[in-house]
Write a protein that holds these residues in place. Sequence first.
Motif, PDB file in Angstrom:
ATOM      1  N   SER A   1       0.831  -1.202   0.000  1.00 12.94           N
ATOM      2  CA  SER A   1       0.000   0.000   0.000  1.00 12.94           C
ATOM      3  C   SER A   1       0.866   1.253   0.000  1.00 12.94           C
ATOM      4  O   SER A   1       1.960   1.265   0.579  1.00 12.94           O
ATOM      5  N   TYR A   2       0.348   2.296  -0.651  1.00 10.05           N
ATOM      6  CA  TYR A   2       1.034   3.574  -0.735  1.00 10.05           C
ATOM      7  C   TYR A   2       0.012   4.684  -0.521  1.00 10.05           C
ATOM      8  O   TYR A   2      -1.038   4.702  -1.156  1.00 10.05           O
ATOM      9  N   LYS A   3       0.321   5.594   0.380  1.00 12.11           N
ATOM     10  CA  LYS A   3      -0.555   6.721   0.651  1.00 12.11           C
ATOM     11  C   LYS A   3       0.268   8.001   0.699  1.00 12.11           C
ATOM     12  O   LYS A   3       1.436   7.986   1.089  1.00 12.11           O
ATOM     13  N   GLY A   4      -0.354   9.084   0.312  1.00  7.86           N
ATOM     14  CA  GLY A   4       0.343  10.354   0.361  1.00  7.86           C
ATOM     15  C   GLY A   4      -0.607  11.524   0.228  1.00  7.86           C
ATOM     16  O   GLY A   4      -1.729  11.382  -0.272  1.00  7.86           O
ATOM     17  N   THR A   5      -0.181  12.668   0.704  1.00 10.79           N
ATOM     18  CA  THR A   5      -0.970  13.892   0.582  1.00 10.79           C
ATOM     19  C   THR A   5      -0.096  15.001   0.015  1.00 10.79           C
ATOM     20  O   THR A   5       1.125  15.007   0.196  1.00 10.79           O
ATOM     21  N   ASN A   6      -0.744  15.919  -0.653  1.00  9.85           N
ATOM     22  CA  ASN A   6      -0.050  17.043  -1.251  1.00  9.85           C
ATOM     23  C   ASN A   6      -0.886  18.301  -1.046  1.00  9.85           C
ATOM     24  O   ASN A   6      -2.083  18.307  -1.330  1.00  9.85           O
ATOM     25  N   LYS A   7      -0.266  19.366  -0.539  1.00 10.58           N
ATOM     26  CA  LYS A   7      -0.946  20.638  -0.346  1.00 10.58           C
ATOM     27  C   LYS A   7      -0.197  21.719  -1.104  1.00 10.58           C
ATOM     28  O   LYS A   7       1.029  21.796  -1.040  1.00 10.58           O
ATOM     29  N   ILE A   8      -0.942  22.538  -1.817  1.00 11.10           N
ATOM     30  CA  ILE A   8      -0.350  23.635  -2.583  1.00 11.10           C
ATOM     31  C   ILE A   8      -1.077  24.933  -2.244  1.00 11.10           C
ATOM     32  O   ILE A   8      -2.309  24.986  -2.263  1.00 11.10           O
ATOM     33  N   ILE A   9      -0.314  25.959  -1.938  1.00 11.53           N
ATOM     34  CA  ILE A   9      -0.846  27.308  -1.777  1.00 11.53           C
ATOM     35  C   ILE A   9      -0.061  28.210  -2.727  1.00 11.53           C
ATOM     36  O   ILE A   9       1.146  28.375  -2.579  1.00 11.53           O
ATOM     37  N   ASP A  10      -0.743  28.745  -3.720  1.00 11.82           N
ATOM     38  CA  ASP A  10      -0.087  29.561  -4.736  1.00 11.82           C
ATOM     39  C   ASP A  10      -0.811  30.904  -4.827  1.00 11.82           C
ATOM     40  O   ASP A  10      -2.039  30.952  -4.939  1.00 11.82           O
ATOM     41  N   LEU A  11      -0.048  31.985  -4.786  1.00  7.61           N
ATOM     42  CA  LEU A  11      -0.604  33.335  -4.912  1.00  7.61           C
ATOM     43  C   LEU A  11       0.214  34.088  -5.947  1.00  7.61           C
ATOM     44  O   LEU A  11       1.450  34.131  -5.852  1.00  7.61           O
ATOM     45  N   PHE A  12      -0.441  34.658  -6.941  1.00 11.92           N
ATOM     46  CA  PHE A  12       0.278  35.471  -7.905  1.00 11.92           C
ATOM     47  C   PHE A  12      -0.600  36.630  -8.369  1.00 11.92           C
ATOM     48  O   PHE A  12      -1.834  36.566  -8.310  1.00 11.92           O
ATOM     49  N   ALA A  13       0.068  37.693  -8.816  1.00  6.83           N
ATOM     50  CA  ALA A  13      -0.624  38.877  -9.307  1.00  6.83           C
ATOM     51  C   ALA A  13       0.137  39.425 -10.501  1.00  6.83           C
ATOM     52  O   ALA A  13       1.354  39.259 -10.623  1.00  6.83           O
ATOM     53  N   TYR A  14      -0.592  40.070 -11.409  1.00 10.07           N
ATOM     54  CA  TYR A  14       0.039  40.688 -12.564  1.00 10.07           C
ATOM     55  C   TYR A  14      -0.454  42.130 -12.699  1.00 10.07           C
ATOM     56  O   TYR A  14      -1.551  42.479 -12.245  1.00 10.07           O
ATOM     57  N   TYR A  15       0.379  42.957 -13.323  1.00 14.42           N
ATOM     58  CA  TYR A  15       0.036  44.371 -13.461  1.00 14.42           C
ATOM     59  C   TYR A  15       0.607  44.903 -14.773  1.00 14.42           C
ATOM     60  O   TYR A  15       1.783  44.648 -15.098  1.00 14.42           O
ATOM     61  N   GLN A  16      -0.213  45.610 -15.526  1.00 17.92           N
ATOM     62  CA  GLN A  16       0.219  46.238 -16.771  1.00 17.92           C
ATOM     63  C   GLN A  16       0.873  47.561 -16.396  1.00 17.92           C
ATOM     64  O   GLN A  16       0.235  48.609 -16.324  1.00 17.92           O
ATOM     65  N   ILE A  17       2.196  47.515 -16.165  1.00 19.07           N
ATOM     66  CA  ILE A  17       2.875  48.697 -15.651  1.00 19.07           C
ATOM     67  C   ILE A  17       3.094  49.757 -16.728  1.00 19.07           C
ATOM     68  O   ILE A  17       3.349  50.920 -16.414  1.00 19.07           O
ATOM     69  N   ALA A  18       3.019  49.363 -18.008  1.00 21.31           N
ATOM     70  CA  ALA A  18       3.120  50.281 -19.137  1.00 21.31           C
ATOM     71  C   ALA A  18       2.320  49.664 -20.280  1.00 21.31           C
ATOM     72  O   ALA A  18       1.991  48.478 -20.231  1.00 21.31           O
ATOM     73  N   PRO A  19       2.004  50.448 -21.311  1.00 19.84           N
ATOM     74  CA  PRO A  19       1.183  49.895 -22.394  1.00 19.84           C
ATOM     75  C   PRO A  19       1.727  48.607 -22.993  1.00 19.84           C
ATOM     76  O   PRO A  19       0.956  47.753 -23.440  1.00 19.84           O
ATOM     77  N   LYS A  20       3.044  48.408 -22.977  1.00 21.20           N
ATOM     78  CA  LYS A  20       3.620  47.219 -23.591  1.00 21.20           C
ATOM     79  C   LYS A  20       4.475  46.406 -22.619  1.00 21.20           C
ATOM     80  O   LYS A  20       5.278  45.574 -23.043  1.00 21.20           O
ATOM     81  N   VAL A  21       4.275  46.624 -21.343  1.00 18.57           N
ATOM     82  CA  VAL A  21       5.045  45.901 -20.327  1.00 18.57           C
ATOM     83  C   VAL A  21       4.100  45.377 -19.246  1.00 18.57           C
ATOM     84  O   VAL A  21       3.342  46.149 -18.656  1.00 18.57           O
ATOM     85  N   LYS A  22       4.159  44.074 -19.016  1.00 18.66           N
ATOM     86  CA  LYS A  22       3.349  43.455 -17.960  1.00 18.66           C
ATOM     87  C   LYS A  22       4.279  42.715 -17.008  1.00 18.66           C
ATOM     88  O   LYS A  22       5.253  42.083 -17.428  1.00 18.66           O
ATOM     89  N   LEU A  23       3.964  42.796 -15.717  1.00 17.79           N
ATOM     90  CA  LEU A  23       4.772  42.146 -14.680  1.00 17.79           C
ATOM     91  C   LEU A  23       3.905  41.159 -13.909  1.00 17.79           C
ATOM     92  O   LEU A  23       2.762  41.464 -13.563  1.00 17.79           O
ATOM     93  N   LEU A  24       4.443  39.956 -13.663  1.00 13.81           N
ATOM     94  CA  LEU A  24       3.751  38.940 -12.870  1.00 13.81           C
ATOM     95  C   LEU A  24       4.673  38.486 -11.748  1.00 13.81           C
ATOM     96  O   LEU A  24       5.856  38.216 -11.977  1.00 13.81           O
ATOM     97  N   ALA A  25       4.136  38.418 -10.532  1.00 14.47           N
ATOM     98  CA  ALA A  25       4.923  37.965  -9.381  1.00 14.47           C
ATOM     99  C   ALA A  25       4.053  37.077  -8.512  1.00 14.47           C
ATOM    100  O   ALA A  25       2.835  37.297  -8.393  1.00 14.47           O
TER     101      ALA A  25
END
Length: 616
Positions: free
Chosen positions: A307-331
């Motif tokens: 038998s094999y058992k396992g758990t996985n937890k993921i917490i992911d947070l990201f945001a993006y912003y159009q800092i200029a008409p032709k530039v986008k930043l994601l973090a």
Amino acid sequence: MKKNLFVVAAGLFISSQLNAQDSTVKSLNEVVITANKVNQKLLETGKVTTVINRKTIEQSSGKDLAQLLTEQAGIVVNGATSNPGKDKSIFMRGAGNGYTVILIDGIPVNDPSFSGAFDLRLLPIDQIERIEIVKGAQSTNYGSDAVAGVINIISKRGASKPAQLYGTAAAGSFDTYKFTAGVRGTAEKVNYNFSYSHNESKGISEAVDKTGTGNFDKDGFLNNALNFSVDAPVTKNIRLQPFTRYSYFQGGYDDGSFSDAANNYTSSLFTAGSAVEVKTEKAGGRAYFSYDEMDRTYNSEAWGPSSYKGTNKIIDLFAYYQIAPKVKLLAGVDNRYQKNLDSNVHINSPYLSVFLQNLGNFYLEAGARYNKHSKYGNNFTYSINPSYVLNENTKLFVNYATAFRAPGISALYGAWGANPELKPEHSQTFEAGVQSSLLNDKISVRAVYFNRHNKDVIIYTSKYENYDKQDDYGFELEPTIQFNKKLKLTAYYSFLDGEVTTKAAGGKDTSYFNLLRRPKHSFGATIGYQVTPSFFVSTNVYNYGKRTDMDFGTWPSTQVNLDSYLLWGVHAEYSFFKNKLVVFADGKNLLNTDYVEVLGYSTPGANFMGGIRFNL
């Protein structure tokens, strides 16, 4: 070259949605993808991305997810066209099983109970709306294991009406039964979907009976799956998206290619979580939590239960912003917690991406990710993806990206060949190619060369070991021709080669080809013809070149050559109901359907099926 011919998909498929069929080649400026966690046109990214749309999935009745994926350029799913209950191993561009990350609605899923590679049998194709395949190293966006690429499986969502019933019911040879029922809709701006899928078959023997006695038992399978999701507005700019899934799979397996046994296994996956999505005119973001619980049990006549058992937890947070008409930043920041065999692994990963958009027809995506692993310490991955658009239908691209793969807990501490001294793999991938739509979108073509170098590659022999390096390279060509409004051809050719290098006796390096069960040459083509507005036919052919494998029936095991083989299929659809079917009685509308289909098809192994599909 010796070839074996199998007719794998012939039959009648009677459909009411032919008028909705996407029968034209899409330009790069039309297709929208989510390869980089944000919506963008295919024209705007240099990443090698393939989209399997809803209509293609609907026309794949009788297939499972593994069979659909193995028909794509550069992907071989071992076991996809054999016994449906057999385990499936996905090889993207020659990389081993576990080097491709599977996403469901953009959220990674894996198998923490065993190798980390996700079991494709746990996802019924009836619950899938579309699929996005992104090739190449993607660890900058998706972390460990995204060495060869990612596959984003987008589940079905709500319908335009408040409540829509949908489903399928089919039966066929080998005592095969398939049933799906669901309800979805949108009410008060709340989008929801709930579905149940059941699929079972007594199947065929997984082993070949060379004794001629006919006494080998059948290795059937059974799969039950539930899926529930909601997409609800909290405010004008914020949406809450809870979800839960459960899938149970059981089946039989044999002791080898020619050895019968009454072995059986069960596996189950429970997933629950929620996402919060924020969108404004210039900015947006997403935060999600996902919990996976995997449980496997194998009952072997020779080795007993395990038998094999396992758990996985993921917490992911990201945001993006159009800092200029032709530039986008994601973090963003990604936190993962995995538990198995009383062992725990924690990975914390902040990441950052910059998008330069249409700077004189030049596009650039650049990203970096810092990974802090609880066992292996720190490592850094990055990617650079420049592309240049000659016009809105043609782009040139060059990609360079690094990736990593941490050993799974079972490889470190499991019962079979575990090695707690394993080191993580690190890789670099280079890609270059061109993608274009020509002659008013009548012709589409993509040609890509790739080269992947892995260091400290993890290999399983009698135990898990780190070899020095793995070098793979290849070429993919994917043309599509829309001859006219009725006739369309899609095709691909893939070439793959590679070798592993390790220290031999005496300390000298030795290199050899090790891409077992992965052909150097593969080819596929499909021709579709709209005979009348109500009648559609297609035929496809897939050829896989010679391969090698290990014969574990001998000791020590020896490498054997496998012949090339060809699969040929025929598919037809006829529409009984071009529009909605409406039934009135006593002045009341008793039935108003989007469509009702009667269908027939066959699957690999000549498993003929017939049934109905409906949207009410």
